[in-house]
Design an enzyme around this catalytic site. Structure first.
Site, PDB file in Angstrom:
ATOM      1  N   GLY A  15       9.979   8.877   3.233  1.00  0.00           N
ATOM      2  CA  GLY A  15       9.038   9.506   4.158  1.00  0.00           C
ATOM      3  C   GLY A  15       9.304   9.058   5.579  1.00  0.00           C
ATOM      4  N   ASP A 145       3.943   2.315   5.060  1.00  0.00           N
ATOM      5  CA  ASP A 145       3.123   1.627   4.057  1.00  0.00           C
ATOM      6  C   ASP A 145       3.136   0.113   4.213  1.00  0.00           C
ATOM      7  OD1 ASP A 145       2.392   4.003   2.877  1.00  0.00           O
ATOM      8  OD2 ASP A 145       4.080   4.003   1.478  1.00  0.00           O
ATOM      9  N   GLU A 245      -5.878   6.330   0.192  1.00  0.00           N
ATOM     10  CA  GLU A 245      -5.663   7.388  -0.811  1.00  0.00           C
ATOM     11  C   GLU A 245      -5.412   6.799  -2.188  1.00  0.00           C
ATOM     12  OE1 GLU A 245      -2.043   9.651  -0.132  1.00  0.00           O
ATOM     13  OE2 GLU A 245      -0.887   7.854   0.300  1.00  0.00           O
ATOM     14  N   ARG A 300       1.650   9.504  10.318  1.00  0.00           N
ATOM     15  CA  ARG A 300       3.009   8.957  10.258  1.00  0.00           C
ATOM     16  C   ARG A 300       3.956   9.598  11.266  1.00  0.00           C
ATOM     17  NH1 ARG A 300       5.328  11.124   4.390  1.00  0.00           N
ATOM     18  NH2 ARG A 300       6.153  13.075   5.163  1.00  0.00           N
TER      19      ARG A 300
END
Lengths: 414, 414
Positions: A15, A145, A245, A300
């Protein structure tokens, strides 16, 4: 260590973040200006570009245009989520990678990504050692993250944390404007580690933020959640909640996936995710006006709100990877060693074996979360606050961001 | 016009914006420094604060702290969504307002809001004229929706447009990073007018934005939408869509409310809103990976990404309201007259009768939308681009926004 001459490949994986291109720029600029590295090749979509022989000749890019990568979000070279097989089971991909490495005389491989990418890096490095092909392999960390092992923090996290804190402050003001009741639930990324949702506590620390914060590090209890929110709502008429989440029940089920579960009993169909679901549950229980907000991709990719320190450190990681590899290092990930001493913050690069970085998720320490499991303690603030510092002057055209426009000339020659 | 001495009240109403406090600051600073205005009172939660006799003495605020209102989102004095009755049917509220006006010798009333607030303003003004109480009433426009009649544009819209364009550019980069297919649907505010969703076209104009844009000005056709998205997705493997929350079918039903309709036949339960629903429909039809993103409150409170021009114009509107009222004007809304001549943009204030501003929603001209009803034409860009110009230096503390901290001292004395 003798000088190793040859081409390098830089790939980006996983990501994207607001600053992953700053790391790539650190690799590319350092490699272009380095005598040992004969060619700088950018892999289209990470390791897929190597397998598919789709490699960009980075020397074809305009150097001034390239510099804009520092402020361009997402992965400029393209990304992938391709997982290499265990080479002992299936070495097809590795043979192909070796073939491409030989074709272009690649002696340096830089891979810019998170846990899975460090695993890819590690597997390639071990394979090349096994078959006796000399190639220096370095991981350049990246993940919003912040769950990579072996480093104080990861490039990308700090900018996401800054956007989350800033947005929570602004939403807090907006959600407190009426003379009527209101419960706001903000959903923040982080499937297994709560670093991002925890960063919403910066907003609270600054005076305008969530009353309650729930991280995946603590098992979620729906009844306790409803009681927590109701207590604050009944007292103040407002309640703002931040949730990761990845919050899950004690049995491991994600709350976001438990929509038809008999255990929570709410049976809500949901398309819009966790924030909407939790908001709806609170609405039913309290009658409050509610709003669920999912920060989604914005958190992000918001390079307009990036941390200048993050951008600089991301670049530094890429630069350090090339410098270390040229000096003879291999099989390592660039990590950050940090000292925090009041207002003094210093961050230096270190090298950690790829083995210890790959496939391990670093969680928020339990003692940085309050005993009740619904808030953040000061050590978390002390950890994250230095990371979001520094202001940017993002290059603009017509008061909109000016992203790097790369030519992406595919390499045709051997 | 003879000088009118007395107190003033400033109230804020309706949904907040990133710059409504800049307008309030324009009123407050100009009023505080004006000889004719003896006291400056801020109404807590708009007209509710007048009815409840909750008025802040703005002279008690620190002037330097007050200046931070320029960069503080949402309504610093609090807002409301209270609609006054028709005074011919029920004049209870009006009598109470007159009572409070008399109590504090209020001779100036400034109301900062959108359509409904101009209606409130208008009704109060007409009532005071009817009962022969001399009071000058001025509307200060505000709405991200940009649907107020009689003005080129509304303070608040430009900053929301800038955030939407910037975020769409960033999301576009993120949504195009993988070598796999992806459809992204971004949901943007605007229940009846498409100014905000249309502003996503700025991102496309800048090189990275939605392929398709749907506004409420054109009836929505689900089959056509699916065909539009599928065509682009099949051709490029990606598709980015911006939709106004207010898109509706030809019979007037909002698409977001048609979840169980027999007409669209999808029968989706939805909590997370329109973006999630449309994304899910596309997923079913094309098999594409999808993501629905709702910009939610972020688009109206993102003061960190405000348009400097908007902030300045918002202040100018508040200042002009006070100057005009002191000079003898009443019963007017401050409007913007704009000339756009290539790179030359000039914006001056004008005064428009409250009657023509209230209760009329200005829509995007049909000819600014393409014939197919799924994109934006150049005149829209020419209209909105000048509005988002100008960079800010938002005051910060620890690299987070530093909002105005008002004392909000309630007036006790007569």
């Amino acid at each position: 260590m003798s000088e190793l001459k040859g081409a390098c490949i830089i790939g980006q994986s996983g990501g994207p973040t607001a600053v992953i291109n700053s790391s790539a720029l650190g690799v590319i600029e350092t490699a272009l200006d380095c005598g040992s590295i004969t060619r700088v090749l950018g892999a289209a979509h990470g390791i897929r570009g190597v397998l598919d022989d789709k490699l960009y000749d980075m020397s074809q890019e305009d150097r001034e245009e390239l510099k804009l990568m520092r402020y361009t979000p997402s992965s400029a070279l393209g990304s992938c989520r391709y997982k290499l097989a265990d080479p002992d089971v299936d070495d097809t991909d590795y043979k192909r990678i070796l073939e491409i490495f030989k074709k272009y005389d690649v002696r340096y491989f830089f891979y810019n990504g998170g846990n899975d990418s460090m695993d890819t890096c590690n597997k390639i490095s071990k394979y090349m050692q096994k078959v006796g092909y000399e190639c220096r392999v370095m991981g350049v960390p990246k993940t919003i993250d912040n769950d990579l092992n072996g480093t104080d923090h990861c490039p990308g996290f700090s900018s996401a944390a800054k956007f989350i804190a800033t947005s929570c402050m602004e939403v807090h003001r907006d959600a407190h404007v009426y003379d009527t009741g209101m419960v706001t639930v903000v959903e923040i990324m982080g499937r297994h580690a709560g670093w991002l949702a925890g960063s919403a506590a910066l907003a609270t620390w600054a005076g305008y933020g969530p009353d309650l914060i729930y991280l995946p590090e603590v098992d979620f209890d729906m009844d306790k959640f409803i009681a927590d929110v109701t207590a604050i709502y009944n007292k103040t008429g407002k309640c703002m909640v931040a949730v990761s989440e990845g919050i899950h029940y004690a049995d491991g089920r994600f709350v976001s996936e438990a929509k038809t579960s008999a255990t929570d009993g709410f049976g809500h169909a949901q398309l819009g995710g966790l924030a909407a679901m939790l908001a709806e549950i609170i609405k039913e229980k309290t009658g409050a006006k509610v709003r669920g907000i999912e920060l989604s991709l914005l958190q992000r990719c918001a390079s307009h709100c990036a941390s200048a320190r993050d951008i600089n450190e991301a670049y530094m990681a890429g630069q350090a990877a090339v410098e270390a590899a040229v000096a003879g290092e291999t099989d390592k990930m660039v990590a950050f060693d940090v000292t925090r001493d009041g207002a003094n913050y210093t961050c230096t690069t270190a090298l950690k074996p790829l083995d210890i970085c790959a496939n391990f998720e670093k969680k928020v320490p339990r003692e940085w979360i309050n005993a009740e499991g619904n808030g953040i303690e000061q050590p978390f603030i002390d950890y994250v606050l230095p990371l979001i510092q520094g202001e940017l002057n993002v290059p603009q055209e017509n008061s909109l961001p000016r992203f790097a426009k790369l030519k992406k000339v595919l390499t045709t020659e051997m």
